[in-house]
Write an enzyme that holds these catalytic residues in place. Structure first.
Site, PDB file in Angstrom:
ATOM      1  N   ASP A 119     -66.887  11.793   7.996  1.00  0.00           N
ATOM      2  CA  ASP A 119     -67.019  10.598   7.168  1.00  0.00           C
ATOM      3  C   ASP A 119     -68.493  10.396   6.828  1.00  0.00           C
ATOM      4  O   ASP A 119     -69.367  11.060   7.365  1.00  0.00           O
ATOM      5  CB  ASP A 119     -66.412   9.370   7.853  1.00  0.00           C
ATOM      6  N   ASP A 297     -56.502   9.420   9.284  1.00  0.00           N
ATOM      7  CA  ASP A 297     -57.251   9.525  10.538  1.00  0.00           C
ATOM      8  C   ASP A 297     -57.224   8.175  11.212  1.00  0.00           C
ATOM      9  O   ASP A 297     -57.120   7.135  10.538  1.00  0.00           O
ATOM     10  CB  ASP A 297     -58.707   9.938  10.294  1.00  0.00           C
ATOM     11  N   CYS A 335     -39.610  13.481  23.597  1.00  0.00           N
ATOM     12  CA  CYS A 335     -40.842  14.217  23.348  1.00  0.00           C
ATOM     13  C   CYS A 335     -40.847  15.536  24.114  1.00  0.00           C
ATOM     14  O   CYS A 335     -40.447  15.595  25.279  1.00  0.00           O
ATOM     15  CB  CYS A 335     -42.037  13.363  23.773  1.00  0.00           C
ATOM     16  N   CYS A 337     -43.717  17.357  24.567  1.00  0.00           N
ATOM     17  CA  CYS A 337     -45.096  17.693  24.886  1.00  0.00           C
ATOM     18  C   CYS A 337     -45.226  18.113  26.350  1.00  0.00           C
ATOM     19  O   CYS A 337     -44.352  17.813  27.177  1.00  0.00           O
ATOM     20  CB  CYS A 337     -46.022  16.519  24.574  1.00  0.00           C
ATOM     21  N   CYS A 340     -44.800  15.149  28.931  1.00  0.00           N
ATOM     22  CA  CYS A 340     -43.434  14.672  29.163  1.00  0.00           C
ATOM     23  C   CYS A 340     -42.594  15.716  29.882  1.00  0.00           C
ATOM     24  O   CYS A 340     -41.635  15.375  30.588  1.00  0.00           O
ATOM     25  CB  CYS A 340     -42.792  14.283  27.827  1.00  0.00           C
ATOM     26  N   HIS A 366     -50.436  13.209  25.323  1.00  0.00           N
ATOM     27  CA  HIS A 366     -49.106  12.820  24.837  1.00  0.00           C
ATOM     28  C   HIS A 366     -49.184  12.123  23.484  1.00  0.00           C
ATOM     29  O   HIS A 366     -48.408  12.427  22.567  1.00  0.00           O
ATOM     30  CB  HIS A 366     -48.404  11.893  25.835  1.00  0.00           C
TER      31      HIS A 366
END
Length: 402
Positions: A119, A297, A335, A337, A340, A366
């Site tokens: 940015d 973002d 989930c 991931c 998890c 996560h």
């Protein structure tokens, strides 16, 4: 006790090996955006760049100070992220852009070999700093770190982003609150357009960096449709690789933001990516994708992870709550991931309540997986022509804190 193997010291550390880094592909396009499918106003596609492809709609984890907090770069990539965001303001103050350049650029410095968007620093200058002067040339401000005085202009912002080695550079703009008078909003928008032209000129003078990077302009105009249209027209006349919708997610509320997004993206070029800066909550992202936004973002998934909040398909949960102290289920049963799949809510509750740094790391991991899974689902729904069905189901299931 067995003797150590010949020529092997039992106390010697293993040789240090740096992970292999992918080099930028010199044969890949500098910047090429293709739309592969549409569903209403929503689009899915890909941005091809020298350091890799960015699948859209895309969510960019925020790496403010050359790190996505509590995450290693390889784990950020494993979550599904194609691109991350770096911050001009923070890096210009510490460790300085010049030092990062001497150390090989931001990609080498932080160990991330895929695209980085930086940015311009304008938002942080105007929100974090003790401003001393704002005029046509730029903004003079005091550092929030040590009080030293600095000047940030369109030319200096682009120079810093060049030194960092950014893949997508943002034009320098002036942000004012959406509650400002229309006169103030119009003046800030007009100045932002003059700064956009100076940013573009400075970028084009950047030599090899300009030949390998892209630059986005930022639409301003608060919630005013006419000001937004004027801003879009001037940006289009200058010409950018992509266009951001700026000046939102600054306290106006979701309803007002969506009201602006009902017209603002459509004012920007159809064949260029559209980036909504600083957004946001999962329902914000779903609604913005429905309105034609391609890139996002936000610090929310990482910041929330560090404070004990996890995002789930049933809504956010605060793992600090006592009811999770003996809960043997995963953070989110839906989930896949690594967190998890491995740890229970009870253990995460213990880590976070104990202030253990592993708690912040696992909660953040996560959350980033959750956000990237949401983006993948949105891309699939657009490609299948089922976005409305997916979005309505998501909103029905995603509720307040549990």
């Amino acid at each position: 006790m067995p003797s150590p193997a010949p020529n092997c010291s039992p106390c010697a550390p293993p040789p240090r090996r740096r992970p292999e880094r992918r080099s930028a592909d010199p044969h890949a396009p500098r910047f090429d955006f293709t739309i592969s499918a549409r569903d209403g106003k929503a689009r899915t596609g890909e941005i091809a760049m020298r350091r890799g492809a960015i699948r859209t709609p895309a969510f960019m984890p925020v790496g403010t100070a050359a790190t996505v907090k509590a995450m290693k770069p390889a784990d950020v990539r494993s979550s599904g992220a194609d691109i991350i965001l770096g911050n001009t303001y923070h890096l210009m103050l510490r460790p300085t852009a010049e030092r990062v350049a001497r150390l090989g650029g931001l990609h080498t410095f932080m160990g991330w070999d895929r695209p980085i968007l930086t940015d311009s620093g304008g938002y942080q200058v105007m929100s974090l700093s003790d401003l001393t002067k704002r005029d046509e040339n730029g903004v003079t401000f005091k550092s929030h770190l040590d009080g030293t005085r600095h000047m940030l202009s369109p030319e200096r912002s682009i120079e810093i982003q060049r030194l960092l080695g950014s893949d997508i550079v943002m034009a320098f703009d002036e942000l004012v609150p959406t509650t400002s008078t229309r006169e103030v909003q119009a003046a800030a928008m007009a100045r932002s357009m003059r700064w956009a032209k100076r940013s573009r000129d400075a970028f084009d003078g950047g030599g090899d960096h300009a030949a390998n990077a892209a630059i986005f302009g930022i639409q301003q105009g608060a919630l005013d449709e006419r000001l937004r249209a004027e801003s879009a027209g001037e940006l289009t006349a200058i010409g950018f690789d992509g266009y951001a919708v700026g000046g939102l997610a600054v306290g106006e509320g979701q309803e007002a933001m969506f009201g602006c997004l009902d017209f603002a993206p459509g004012q920007l070029p159809e064949d260029k990516p559209r980036y909504l800066m600083g957004v946001g909550k999962p329902t914000d992202i779903v609604g913005a994708v429905e309105r034609g936004i391609d890139m996002f973002d936000c610090v929310l998934p990482t910041r929330s992870g560090r404070t004990g909040q996890a995002f789930t398909r049933a809504g956010p949960i605060n793992i600090r709550n006592a009811k999770f102290g003996e809960d043997r289920g995963p953070l989110d049963p839906a989930c896949a991931c690594p967190v998890c799949a491995t740890w229970e809510r009870a253990y995460l509750h213990h880590l976070v309540r104990s202030g253990e740094m592993l708690g912040a790391m696992l909660m953040t991991e996560h959350n980033l997986y959750f956000y990237q899974a949401l983006m993948a689902d949105l891309r699939s729904a657009i490609a299948d022509g089922t976005l409305s069905l997916f979005a309505n189901r998501f909103r029905a299931e995603y509720r307040g804190e549990k």
